[in-house]
Design a protein around this motif. Structure first.
Motif, short mmCIF file in Angstrom:
data_model
loop_
_atom_site.label_atom_id
_atom_site.label_comp_id
_atom_site.label_asym_id
_atom_site.label_seq_id
_atom_site.Cartn_x
_atom_site.Cartn_y
_atom_site.Cartn_z
N ARG A 102 0.83 -1.20 0.00
CA ARG A 102 0.00 0.00 0.00
C ARG A 102 0.87 1.26 0.00
NH1 ARG A 102 -5.30 0.98 1.88
NH2 ARG A 102 -5.40 -1.09 2.83
N GLU A 103 1.97 1.24 0.75
CA GLU A 103 2.84 2.41 0.81
C GLU A 103 3.51 2.71 -0.52
OE1 GLU A 103 5.60 1.83 3.96
OE2 GLU A 103 4.09 2.04 5.55
N ARG A 104 3.61 1.71 -1.38
CA ARG A 104 4.26 1.91 -2.68
C ARG A 104 3.32 2.51 -3.73
NH1 ARG A 104 9.19 -0.04 -3.87
NH2 ARG A 104 10.30 -1.23 -2.25
N LEU A 105 2.03 2.52 -3.47
CA LEU A 105 1.11 3.17 -4.39
C LEU A 105 1.30 4.68 -4.30
CD1 LEU A 105 -2.03 0.95 -3.80
CD2 LEU A 105 -0.83 1.22 -5.98
N LEU A 106 1.44 5.33 -5.45
CA LEU A 106 1.81 6.74 -5.50
C LEU A 106 0.57 7.62 -5.46
CD1 LEU A 106 4.52 6.35 -8.27
CD2 LEU A 106 4.93 6.84 -5.85
N PRO A 107 0.40 8.46 -4.42
CA PRO A 107 -0.81 9.27 -4.28
C PRO A 107 -1.10 10.17 -5.47
CG PRO A 107 0.41 9.25 -2.21
CD PRO A 107 1.29 8.59 -3.24
N VAL A 108 -0.07 10.82 -6.03
CA VAL A 108 -0.30 11.70 -7.18
C VAL A 108 -0.83 10.89 -8.36
CG1 VAL A 108 0.78 13.25 -8.86
CG2 VAL A 108 1.42 13.39 -6.45
N ALA A 109 -0.21 9.73 -8.59
CA ALA A 109 -0.65 8.86 -9.68
C ALA A 109 -2.09 8.41 -9.49
CB ALA A 109 0.27 7.65 -9.78
N LEU A 110 -2.43 8.03 -8.26
CA LEU A 110 -3.79 7.56 -7.99
C LEU A 110 -4.82 8.67 -8.18
CD1 LEU A 110 -3.17 5.34 -4.85
CD2 LEU A 110 -3.59 4.58 -7.19
N GLU A 111 -4.43 9.91 -7.90
CA GLU A 111 -5.36 11.02 -8.10
C GLU A 111 -5.60 11.24 -9.59
OE1 GLU A 111 -7.95 14.21 -7.72
OE2 GLU A 111 -7.40 12.56 -6.38
N VAL A 112 -4.56 11.16 -10.40
CA VAL A 112 -4.74 11.28 -11.86
C VAL A 112 -5.60 10.13 -12.37
CG1 VAL A 112 -3.55 11.31 -14.09
CG2 VAL A 112 -2.55 12.51 -12.13
N PHE A 113 -5.33 8.95 -11.88
CA PHE A 113 -6.10 7.75 -12.22
C PHE A 113 -7.58 7.96 -11.88
CE2 PHE A 113 -7.21 3.19 -11.65
CZ PHE A 113 -6.52 2.61 -12.70
N ARG A 114 -7.84 8.47 -10.67
CA ARG A 114 -9.21 8.72 -10.22
C ARG A 114 -9.90 9.76 -11.09
NH1 ARG A 114 -12.28 12.16 -8.06
NH2 ARG A 114 -10.63 13.72 -8.07
N GLN A 115 -9.20 10.81 -11.45
CA GLN A 115 -9.79 11.88 -12.26
C GLN A 115 -10.22 11.36 -13.63
OE1 GLN A 115 -6.96 15.09 -12.38
NE2 GLN A 115 -7.20 15.58 -10.20
N HIS A 116 -9.40 10.51 -14.23
CA HIS A 116 -9.78 9.94 -15.52
C HIS A 116 -11.03 9.07 -15.39
CE1 HIS A 116 -6.72 11.24 -18.34
NE2 HIS A 116 -5.77 10.96 -17.47
N ARG A 117 -11.12 8.28 -14.34
CA ARG A 117 -12.29 7.44 -14.15
C ARG A 117 -13.53 8.29 -13.88
NH1 ARG A 117 -12.15 2.26 -10.71
NH2 ARG A 117 -13.70 1.75 -12.32
N ALA A 118 -13.37 9.33 -13.06
CA ALA A 118 -14.50 10.20 -12.75
C ALA A 118 -14.99 10.94 -13.98
CB ALA A 118 -14.10 11.20 -11.66
N ALA A 119 -14.09 11.18 -14.94
CA ALA A 119 -14.47 11.87 -16.18
C ALA A 119 -15.16 10.94 -17.17
CB ALA A 119 -13.23 12.49 -16.83
N GLY A 120 -15.21 9.65 -16.85
CA GLY A 120 -15.86 8.70 -17.75
C GLY A 120 -14.95 8.13 -18.81
N ASP A 121 -13.64 8.35 -18.68
CA ASP A 121 -12.70 7.79 -19.65
C ASP A 121 -12.62 6.28 -19.51
OD1 ASP A 121 -12.13 10.38 -20.46
OD2 ASP A 121 -10.39 10.56 -19.12
N ARG A 122 -12.22 5.61 -20.59
CA ARG A 122 -11.96 4.17 -20.54
C ARG A 122 -10.52 3.99 -20.04
NH1 ARG A 122 -12.34 1.34 -25.80
NH2 ARG A 122 -11.64 3.31 -26.68
#
Length: 240
Positions: A102-122
């Motif tokens: 869990r500590e190795r997951l990058l918070p900035v990366a996960l936020e970008v990941f989340r934003q794409h999903r929230a925008a409805g991207d595939r």
């Protein structure tokens, strides 16, 4: 699961592809798994050390990398019979290394990941690691439902080996076979992912090795972002 489910992407929504290692995850997730597989038993570790004279150089070179990786996986999984057993072993590894992973997951990366999903991207993850490993790690942050294209494994001579390495040009072939051909945005750290980055309309280099930055600037379109999402030993412009 998330309290606010992400919208289901439309068939014509932009396709966004994320690499996993050194992109969403700080480090080599498959390498960490294989190290654990080998250390489970002192005999496996000794055999792997002896075999490294041959397997180590194979892993270092792109044309033979799959065979080198397969050799280490074979040593680490001798006695298993099939992918389901291997996936169960992956789940055990992730469960017993929960905090470290869990500590190795990058918070900035996960936020970008989340934003794409929230925008409805595939959103798709394409990784050189086994798909079950990426899915199990992403389950910590409620993204286990994202499609993952990764290295295929199968039984061979009483163990499991990599039968198809999701890497370099092969990664693009595997994506296209699953209907992920028209890439809008791609995120990766690796020069091995140049086929993916070049195929994307908007490539983004994240957490690259410092020595590779000039090469990325030379071969990718002018203005391609080269960012650092929190990998301390990697290059790129820091992102808050």
């Amino acid at each position: 699961m998330s309290d606010q489910p992400y919208p289901k992407p439309r068939a014509d929504a932009p396709l966004v592809v994320f690499d996993f290692d050194h992109t969403l995850y700080a480090g080599d997730s498959g390498g960490h798994l294989v190290t654990w597989l080998l250390k489970r038993n002192p005999l496996r570790a000794v055999v792997a050390l002896a075999a490294s004279v041959v397997l180590g150089p194979m892993v270092a070179f792109l044309p033979t990398r799959r065979y080198g990786i397969s050799g280490y996986i074979w040593i680490g999984t001798f006695g298993l019979h099939g992918r389901r057993s291997f996936d169960s072993l992956i789940d055990r590894y992730v469960a017993t290394h929960r905090d470290e992973v869990r500590e190795r997951l990058l918070p900035v990366a996960l936020e970008v990941f989340r934003q794409h999903r929230a925008a409805g991207d595939r959103v798709v993850v394409a990784t050189g690691a086994p798909p079950e490993l990426a899915r199990a790690i992403l389950s910590f942050v409620a993204h286990e439902d994202v499609p993952v294209v990764g290295t295929a494994v199968g039984p061979r001579l009483g163990a499991v080996i990599a039968t198809r390495h999701c890497h370099n040009e092969e990664k693009m072939r595997m994506l296209r076979e699953r209907g992920y051909g028209d890439v809008a945005v791609a995120y990766s750290d690796s020069s091995a992912d140049l086929p993916l980055l070049k195929a994307a309309r908007a490539p983004v280099v994240v957490n690259p090795k410092p020595a590779r930055i000039d090469m990325f600037r030379r071969v990718l379109p002018a203005g391609t972002p080269i960012l650092n999402w929190g990998c301390r030993d990697r290059g790129g412009e820091p992102v808050a």
